[in-house]
Design an enzyme around this catalytic site. Structure first.
Site, PDB file in Angstrom:
ATOM      1  N   GLY A 295     -18.938 -40.637  38.939  1.00 42.60           N
ATOM      2  CA  GLY A 295     -18.311 -40.188  40.381  1.00 42.60           C
ATOM      3  C   GLY A 295     -19.365 -41.025  41.381  1.00 42.60           C
ATOM      4  CE1 TYR A 337     -31.252 -34.018  43.893  1.00 40.03           C
ATOM      5  CE2 TYR A 337     -30.200 -35.286  45.207  1.00 40.03           C
ATOM      6  CZ  TYR A 337     -30.451 -34.317  44.316  1.00 40.03           C
ATOM      7  OH  TYR A 337     -28.497 -33.661  44.582  1.00 40.03           O
ATOM      8  CB  CYS A 364     -37.533 -30.751  64.330  1.00 37.91           C
ATOM      9  SG  CYS A 364     -36.569 -31.698  65.989  1.00 37.91           S
TER      10      CYS A 364
HETATM   11  C1  PLP Z   1     -20.940 -34.596  38.956  1.00 43.92           C
HETATM   12  C2  PLP Z   1     -19.917 -34.257  37.618  1.00 43.92           C
HETATM   13  C3  PLP Z   1     -19.500 -35.350  37.637  1.00 43.92           C
HETATM   14  C4  PLP Z   1     -20.028 -36.730  38.119  1.00 43.92           C
HETATM   15  O1  PLP Z   1     -21.289 -36.951  37.668  1.00 43.92           O
HETATM   16  P1  PLP Z   1     -22.157 -38.546  38.921  1.00 43.92           P
HETATM   17  O2  PLP Z   1     -23.298 -38.346  38.173  1.00 43.92           O
HETATM   18  O3  PLP Z   1     -22.428 -38.649  39.519  1.00 43.92           O
HETATM   19  O4  PLP Z   1     -21.039 -39.557  37.820  1.00 43.92           O
HETATM   20  C5  PLP Z   1     -18.918 -35.416  36.293  1.00 43.92           C
HETATM   21  N1  PLP Z   1     -18.718 -34.509  35.765  1.00 43.92           N
HETATM   22  C6  PLP Z   1     -19.277 -33.085  36.542  1.00 43.92           C
HETATM   23  C7  PLP Z   1     -18.731 -31.947  35.608  1.00 43.92           C
HETATM   24  C8  PLP Z   1     -19.783 -33.639  37.105  1.00 43.92           C
HETATM   25  O5  PLP Z   1     -20.289 -32.089  37.673  1.00 43.92           O
END
Ligand code: PLP
Length: 434
Positions: A295, A337, A364
């Protein structure tokens, strides 16, 4: 030529920061700020780099599935599809977006530790590729839906490999104490396998894990790959079944700050490939089809955010606050974070980084910062700031806090810029108010 953050960001002769040759100061003038800007060529490069790494390790038996939650909007799906990338979704909203973008439902799989009945129905109805089960109750729910409709659904389920990824606690998911997945050691994962197999409308296809996000070390991935592969083989052996797929998640770390050394995702995939080939040789069998779910690493570096500086408050014996026209509504990651970001003054990108400043958002909340104590060009009102690496978990986490409209997403392709998500209006904000 001088570059910032990645080779896609260069500096023009006028000192302006450019993305793929497009002047970002002009982009800010034309489309307004705040605005997310994304490089299509960088996104495509990432797709291809993942594909190549998977090919060299797993031949033709692999899939790269983009994790939609990092950035979900219609424009991204045709780009992914044209690069042969599949995707996962974690909600009805993401599924809806992908379907409305014309994405092949067979190339989607559905995650989540608490999918609703209506989301499961929607997934079954559209003919989704697979559902990744993450609860015993979900097995019952999905079986009931499929039985009623007289259809079968391909399923996998989520395993907890017991690997603790060295990342922020809130984005570490593979450890034993996690709301996600079923443990191998305590027998829960085997119990889940048997349970799924008892349900005749569910076609059991394999297992899934995801150890966390923003993971730098190769070791965690290699350990998870070995544990998962061994468990995969054990299921087949003990239950006399064959499965076709193993999903090993995403989580590949990316560079936010110049000093970050996340390594490449290629080296992590190579390490997983090596482990699995070794195990396969030892056990005298083939490596099953392997799926990864990047992701963040797919979109993060391809995106940036442009802001306009509104005011500068240089507090004696404290910090110098540079306030911008966005902040936690468009990027809540500092608030969540204490995430770090690098930034430059886009209209003087060639000037030295001469001052320690803190980029503050407009909300704010004292916790509404974009970057704390960052060395960059002395900023003044009217300057355009470019914050790097905001392609992931920014737009997808954006809110209307303080009733601030969400920024547009502008896509840079072939030297042109176009809006792929338009800026929200005040009218959008009250649309659902009755
Ligand atoms: C969030 C998630 C990803 C992607 O994670 P990244 O760190 O953004 O690559 C892949 N698989 C599952 C099940 C997730 O929850």
């Amino acid at each position: 030529m001088k570059t910032y953050y990645s080779e896609h960001f260069t500096i023009g002769e006028n000192g302006h920061l450019c993305l793929d040759g497009v002047d970002l100061v002009e982009v800010a003038e034309r489309f307004g700020t705040p605005a997310y800007v994304m490089s299509e060529s960088h996104l495509r490069e990432n797709c291809r780099a993942f594909t190549e790494a998977m090919q060299r390790n797993f031949g033709s038996r692999y899939k790269v599935a983009y994790a939609s939650k990092a950035l979900c909007a219609r424009f991204i799906y045709p780009i992914l599809a044209s690069e042969g990338i599949h995707a996962d979704v974690v909600s009805g909203g993401e599924l809806y977006t992908a379907l409305k973008a014309g994405f092949d439902p067979k190339h989607l799989h559905f995650h989540g530790n608490n999918k609703t009945v209506s989301e499961l129905e929607m997934a079954v109805d559209c003919g989704i590729g697979s559902v990744i089960i993450d609860a015993f109750e979900e097995v019952d729910r999905l079986e009931a839906i499929c039985a009623k409709k007289g259809v079968h659904q391909r399923v996998l389920f989520r395993v907890k490999p017991g690997v603790h990824a060295d990342t922020h606690e809130f984005i570490s998911t593979g450890q034993n104490d996690s709301k996600f997945g079923f443990g191998i050691e305590d027998g829960e994962a085997m119990r889940m396998t048997r349970y799924i197999l008892e349900h005749k409308h569910l076609d059991f296809a394999g297992i899934h894990c995801h150890i966390g996000s923003q993971v730098f070390s190769i070791d965690g991935f290699a350990r998870a790959a070995k544990i998962m592969f061994d468990f995969f083989c054990r299921i087949e052996r003990e239950l006399h079944i064959t499965m076709d797929e193993m999903i090993i998640g995403g989580g590949f770390g990316v560079k936010y700050m110049p000093e970050d050394e996340p390594g490449t995702f290629g080296e992590k995939i190579d390490a997983m490939g090596q482990v699995m080939r070794d195990e396969a040789a030892r056990l005298g069998r083939e490596v099953p089809e392997i799926v990864i779910e990047p992701g963040r690493s797919m979109v993060c570096a391809a995106g940036c955010t442009l802001y306009t500086v509104g005011s500068v408050r240089d507090i004696k014996d404290a910090r110098c606050y540079v306030s911008v026209d966005g902040g936690m509504p468009d990027n809540p990651r500092f608030a969540l974070y204490q995430a770090k970001y690098d930034a430059v003054v886009a209209n003087r990108a060639d000037a030295p980084r001469d001052k320690l400043q803190t980029i503050a958002g407009r909300c704010c909340e004292s916790g509404d910062l974009v970057a704390r104590d960052l060395q960059f060009q002395t900023a003044k009102a009217g300057d355009i700031l470019c914050v790097f690496a905001t392609g992931a978990y920014n737009y997808s986490m954006a809110s209307n806090y303080n009733r601030v409209p969400r920024p547009p997403i502008l896509l840079v392709s072939d030297g042109m810029v176009r809006e792929v998500v338009r800026r929200e209006t005040y009218e959008d904000l009250i649309r659902n108010d009755l």
